[in-house]
Enzyme design. Sequence first.
Site, short mmCIF file in Angstrom:
data_model
loop_
_atom_site.label_atom_id
_atom_site.label_comp_id
_atom_site.label_asym_id
_atom_site.label_seq_id
_atom_site.Cartn_x
_atom_site.Cartn_y
_atom_site.Cartn_z
N LEU A 23 0.85 -1.19 0.00
CA LEU A 23 0.00 0.00 0.00
C LEU A 23 0.89 1.24 0.00
O LEU A 23 1.05 1.93 1.00
CB LEU A 23 -0.94 -0.02 1.21
CG LEU A 23 -2.04 1.03 1.25
CD1 LEU A 23 -2.90 0.97 0.00
CD2 LEU A 23 -2.90 0.85 2.48
N HIS A 24 1.51 1.51 -1.14
CA HIS A 24 2.38 2.67 -1.32
C HIS A 24 1.56 3.85 -1.82
O HIS A 24 0.33 3.75 -1.96
CB HIS A 24 3.52 2.32 -2.30
CG HIS A 24 3.01 1.84 -3.62
ND1 HIS A 24 2.76 2.68 -4.67
CD2 HIS A 24 2.66 0.59 -4.04
CE1 HIS A 24 2.29 1.98 -5.70
NE2 HIS A 24 2.22 0.70 -5.33
N ALA A 25 2.19 4.96 -2.12
CA ALA A 25 1.47 6.19 -2.48
C ALA A 25 0.56 6.00 -3.69
O ALA A 25 -0.59 6.42 -3.67
CB ALA A 25 2.46 7.32 -2.74
#
Length: 88
Positions: free
Chosen positions: A14-16
């Site tokens: 769950l990165h940017a």
Amino acid sequence: MKEKKVKIINKAGLHARAAVPVVNLASKFSSTIQIIKDDSIVDAKSIMGLLLLAASCGTELLIRATGEDEELAIQELEQLFNSGFGEE
């Protein structure tokens, strides 16, 4: 209140870039939506909150929604997580 467990399946977690569609989708609902990892509870409408979870591939999260459209919110967010945020 409705809750649903989901698992991060995309390789990058769950990165940017993955958090943006979560925030955009959650913001369409009037319900209060929280994402829970262990003891951390964040607002699903907050990109900074989602990034602070540091949820990597394989992490299990709990989506909690409370409000008029809670059931639809849970369903659509579950679909988004299960799609790997459209990433490979």
